[in-house]
Design a protein around this motif. Sequence first.
Motif, PDB file in Angstrom:
ATOM      1  N   ALA A 247      57.319  35.226  73.959  1.00  0.00           N
ATOM      2  CA  ALA A 247      58.632  34.946  73.365  1.00  0.00           C
ATOM      3  C   ALA A 247      59.704  35.626  74.208  1.00  0.00           C
ATOM      4  O   ALA A 247      59.489  36.713  74.756  1.00  0.00           O
ATOM      5  N   ASP A 248      60.886  34.980  74.306  1.00  0.00           N
ATOM      6  CA  ASP A 248      61.973  35.590  75.067  1.00  0.00           C
ATOM      7  C   ASP A 248      62.653  36.670  74.235  1.00  0.00           C
ATOM      8  O   ASP A 248      62.382  36.828  73.050  1.00  0.00           O
ATOM      9  N   SER A 249      63.553  37.412  74.878  1.00  0.00           N
ATOM     10  CA  SER A 249      64.174  38.558  74.213  1.00  0.00           C
ATOM     11  C   SER A 249      64.982  38.140  72.989  1.00  0.00           C
ATOM     12  O   SER A 249      64.977  38.838  71.966  1.00  0.00           O
ATOM     13  N   ASN A 250      65.681  37.007  73.052  1.00  0.00           N
ATOM     14  CA  ASN A 250      66.470  36.560  71.905  1.00  0.00           C
ATOM     15  C   ASN A 250      65.587  36.255  70.707  1.00  0.00           C
ATOM     16  O   ASN A 250      65.927  36.561  69.554  1.00  0.00           O
ATOM     17  N   THR A 251      64.419  35.640  70.951  1.00  0.00           N
ATOM     18  CA  THR A 251      63.508  35.319  69.845  1.00  0.00           C
ATOM     19  C   THR A 251      62.912  36.585  69.247  1.00  0.00           C
ATOM     20  O   THR A 251      62.762  36.699  68.029  1.00  0.00           O
ATOM     21  N   VAL A 252      62.565  37.536  70.107  1.00  0.00           N
ATOM     22  CA  VAL A 252      62.042  38.802  69.602  1.00  0.00           C
ATOM     23  C   VAL A 252      63.089  39.506  68.752  1.00  0.00           C
ATOM     24  O   VAL A 252      62.774  40.102  67.713  1.00  0.00           O
ATOM     25  N   GLN A 253      64.355  39.433  69.151  1.00  0.00           N
ATOM     26  CA  GLN A 253      65.420  40.064  68.377  1.00  0.00           C
ATOM     27  C   GLN A 253      65.606  39.424  67.006  1.00  0.00           C
ATOM     28  O   GLN A 253      66.107  40.061  66.082  1.00  0.00           O
ATOM     29  N   VAL A 254      65.170  38.162  66.853  1.00  0.00           N
ATOM     30  CA  VAL A 254      65.233  37.513  65.547  1.00  0.00           C
ATOM     31  C   VAL A 254      64.382  38.281  64.538  1.00  0.00           C
ATOM     32  O   VAL A 254      64.698  38.323  63.344  1.00  0.00           O
ATOM     33  N   SER A 255      63.323  38.929  65.005  1.00  0.00           N
ATOM     34  CA  SER A 255      62.487  39.714  64.091  1.00  0.00           C
ATOM     35  C   SER A 255      63.265  40.886  63.511  1.00  0.00           C
ATOM     36  O   SER A 255      63.043  41.284  62.360  1.00  0.00           O
ATOM     37  N   ILE A 256      64.182  41.450  64.287  1.00  0.00           N
ATOM     38  CA  ILE A 256      65.053  42.513  63.778  1.00  0.00           C
ATOM     39  C   ILE A 256      66.059  41.931  62.792  1.00  0.00           C
ATOM     40  O   ILE A 256      66.291  42.478  61.710  1.00  0.00           O
ATOM     41  N   MET A 257      66.655  40.796  63.158  1.00  0.00           N
ATOM     42  CA  MET A 257      67.663  40.185  62.306  1.00  0.00           C
ATOM     43  C   MET A 257      67.060  39.747  60.969  1.00  0.00           C
ATOM     44  O   MET A 257      67.672  39.910  59.907  1.00  0.00           O
ATOM     45  N   ALA A 258      65.826  39.189  61.003  1.00  0.00           N
ATOM     46  CA  ALA A 258      65.161  38.771  59.763  1.00  0.00           C
ATOM     47  C   ALA A 258      64.918  39.972  58.860  1.00  0.00           C
ATOM     48  O   ALA A 258      65.088  39.896  57.634  1.00  0.00           O
ATOM     49  N   TYR A 259      64.541  41.081  59.457  1.00  0.00           N
ATOM     50  CA  TYR A 259      64.307  42.306  58.689  1.00  0.00           C
ATOM     51  C   TYR A 259      65.597  42.789  58.052  1.00  0.00           C
ATOM     52  O   TYR A 259      65.631  43.147  56.867  1.00  0.00           O
ATOM     53  N   PHE A 260      66.688  42.803  58.831  1.00  0.00           N
ATOM     54  CA  PHE A 260      67.973  43.239  58.307  1.00  0.00           C
ATOM     55  C   PHE A 260      68.456  42.332  57.173  1.00  0.00           C
ATOM     56  O   PHE A 260      68.991  42.803  56.165  1.00  0.00           O
ATOM     57  N   MET A 261      68.291  41.017  57.335  1.00  0.00           N
ATOM     58  CA  MET A 261      68.737  40.076  56.304  1.00  0.00           C
ATOM     59  C   MET A 261      67.982  40.308  55.000  1.00  0.00           C
ATOM     60  O   MET A 261      68.584  40.358  53.917  1.00  0.00           O
ATOM     61  N   ALA A 262      66.659  40.469  55.096  1.00  0.00           N
ATOM     62  CA  ALA A 262      65.872  40.735  53.898  1.00  0.00           C
ATOM     63  C   ALA A 262      66.243  42.079  53.298  1.00  0.00           C
ATOM     64  O   ALA A 262      66.379  42.219  52.077  1.00  0.00           O
ATOM     65  N   LEU A 263      66.422  43.072  54.159  1.00  0.00           N
ATOM     66  CA  LEU A 263      66.773  44.411  53.705  1.00  0.00           C
ATOM     67  C   LEU A 263      68.121  44.418  53.004  1.00  0.00           C
ATOM     68  O   LEU A 263      68.355  45.208  52.087  1.00  0.00           O
ATOM     69  N   GLY A 264      68.998  43.526  53.410  1.00  0.00           N
ATOM     70  CA  GLY A 264      70.310  43.447  52.778  1.00  0.00           C
ATOM     71  C   GLY A 264      70.287  42.697  51.464  1.00  0.00           C
ATOM     72  O   GLY A 264      70.612  43.238  50.407  1.00  0.00           O
ATOM     73  N   PHE A 265      69.871  41.444  51.497  1.00  0.00           N
ATOM     74  CA  PHE A 265      69.983  40.600  50.305  1.00  0.00           C
ATOM     75  C   PHE A 265      68.992  40.978  49.213  1.00  0.00           C
ATOM     76  O   PHE A 265      69.265  40.788  48.032  1.00  0.00           O
ATOM     77  N   GLY A 266      67.847  41.537  49.573  1.00  0.00           N
ATOM     78  CA  GLY A 266      66.888  41.945  48.550  1.00  0.00           C
ATOM     79  C   GLY A 266      67.401  43.055  47.663  1.00  0.00           C
ATOM     80  O   GLY A 266      66.956  43.200  46.515  1.00  0.00           O
ATOM     81  N   GLN A 267      68.338  43.844  48.167  1.00  0.00           N
ATOM     82  CA  GLN A 267      68.881  44.936  47.366  1.00  0.00           C
ATOM     83  C   GLN A 267      69.628  44.433  46.140  1.00  0.00           C
ATOM     84  O   GLN A 267      69.756  45.151  45.145  1.00  0.00           O
ATOM     85  N   LEU A 268      70.136  43.196  46.209  1.00  0.00           N
ATOM     86  CA  LEU A 268      70.817  42.626  45.046  1.00  0.00           C
ATOM     87  C   LEU A 268      69.888  42.531  43.847  1.00  0.00           C
ATOM     88  O   LEU A 268      70.331  42.524  42.693  1.00  0.00           O
ATOM     89  N   PHE A 269      68.599  42.436  44.104  1.00  0.00           N
ATOM     90  CA  PHE A 269      67.602  42.400  43.037  1.00  0.00           C
ATOM     91  C   PHE A 269      67.235  43.812  42.582  1.00  0.00           C
ATOM     92  O   PHE A 269      67.223  44.096  41.384  1.00  0.00           O
ATOM     93  N   TYR A 270      66.942  44.682  43.526  1.00  0.00           N
ATOM     94  CA  TYR A 270      66.439  46.010  43.173  1.00  0.00           C
ATOM     95  C   TYR A 270      67.480  46.856  42.442  1.00  0.00           C
ATOM     96  O   TYR A 270      67.127  47.629  41.544  1.00  0.00           O
ATOM     97  N   GLY A 271      68.749  46.748  42.827  1.00  0.00           N
ATOM     98  CA  GLY A 271      69.766  47.579  42.193  1.00  0.00           C
ATOM     99  C   GLY A 271      69.870  47.372  40.693  1.00  0.00           C
ATOM    100  O   GLY A 271      69.699  48.327  39.917  1.00  0.00           O
ATOM    101  N   PRO A 272      70.142  46.130  40.227  1.00  0.00           N
ATOM    102  CA  PRO A 272      70.227  45.910  38.783  1.00  0.00           C
ATOM    103  C   PRO A 272      68.926  46.203  38.056  1.00  0.00           C
ATOM    104  O   PRO A 272      68.939  46.724  36.935  1.00  0.00           O
ATOM    105  N   VAL A 273      67.782  45.859  38.674  1.00  0.00           N
ATOM    106  CA  VAL A 273      66.500  46.134  38.028  1.00  0.00           C
ATOM    107  C   VAL A 273      66.309  47.630  37.823  1.00  0.00           C
ATOM    108  O   VAL A 273      65.824  48.074  36.774  1.00  0.00           O
TER     109      VAL A 273
END
Length: 417
Positions: A49-75
Amino acid sequence: MPAPVSPAGAPRPKFLGHAIILGLLSAIGPFAIDMYLPALPAIGESLRADSNTVQVSIMAYFMALGFGQLFYGPVSDMVGRKPPLYFGITVFAIGSLGCALAPDITTLIAFRFVQGIGACACSAIPRAVVRDLHRGPDAAKLMSLLMLVFSVSPILAPLAGSLVIGVAGWRAIFWVIAASAILGLVLTAMGLKETRPASQRVESSIGGAFRAYGSLLKDRHFLGLVFIGAFGMSGFFVFLANSSFVLINHYGLSPTLYSFAFSINAVSFIGVSQFTSMLGRRYGLRAIVRPAVTIYAVLMVLLFVLFALGFDHLAIMVVLLFIANGALGLVIPTSAVLALEDHGALAGTASALMGTLQFATGSAVIALVGLFVDGSALPMIGGMAACAVTSFTFAFVTLRHASRGGTAHASVKAPAE
């Protein structure tokens, strides 16, 4: 009430114990980023995989880490802080095992997203626990001590990752990360008491959470403080996503030398952040933010101008980033405390929204900077400088008026405990 202190003025073991446990829990998520940074070039080569595709793995992690908090906080407001921690850490461990066994880059990205969903619990809930326990300078002190423990990740994780890669290859990193999740479960079960008693949960509900999110999104003061930290963190996220390629491929550093170069920024950040409580008590919390973010923005713009003029030297980058990240170490914990100060009744929800906005901002910035990546240091530095200027702008607009609710000055008293 203020944290109990010893006759010498040092925090007592209970206060330090909270900082250690919450810091280690908070470090689980970043550990999954920092430890595998030296492996990014090797992952790209192994999975073709090229560097941009590998960096998508970081971006996917950040996106999940961000939006998932909307669930954990109220719970966490509804059922307490510990059950969502158990669930999240378990999901994180499953995602780590999936990454270790991934046969291709698409599978790796998918399980990185699963990892992020689990890591959300360790991101949002410890901040809410800090707010459950303390306010004002005492909260800033605990947040800074938490970040001191949290700093083990960016200081040691890249070095540990490079050593693991040398001995057992990049896949072994994710087995180590899974083990850290198990340690987190043990710490949560044995060392952390519930700070959201049942009596405080009676008015918490899903509908209330949506109303709270709506109210917070209309609160310009809250949003301004959140985005001060969000763009400060985004600048660091840009460094996270690009530094291994720049320092290893562009400047020719080995993974081990890269780990040291990366770690000194964390040393500066966390070292200076330990002065937030002392400075807050003397000058007021909000009085710290504007000069610190000004220094950060000026240094990052200076670095960008130097590199744009052709002064592409690793030493210049290392020195200016070291000083700039020290200033940032005053901005992020202080702005977080100020943002949560007036929202104790829904600290989990407010902390979750803050985390979501910060990580969503970071993901968007990483994607935007990725469009300009050319193998040199300039796109990375340009993205960091733009984030610094934006953070400065939010600080100037948000903190130009008189303090609200007593949050500006360190004389604020914590509620009785």
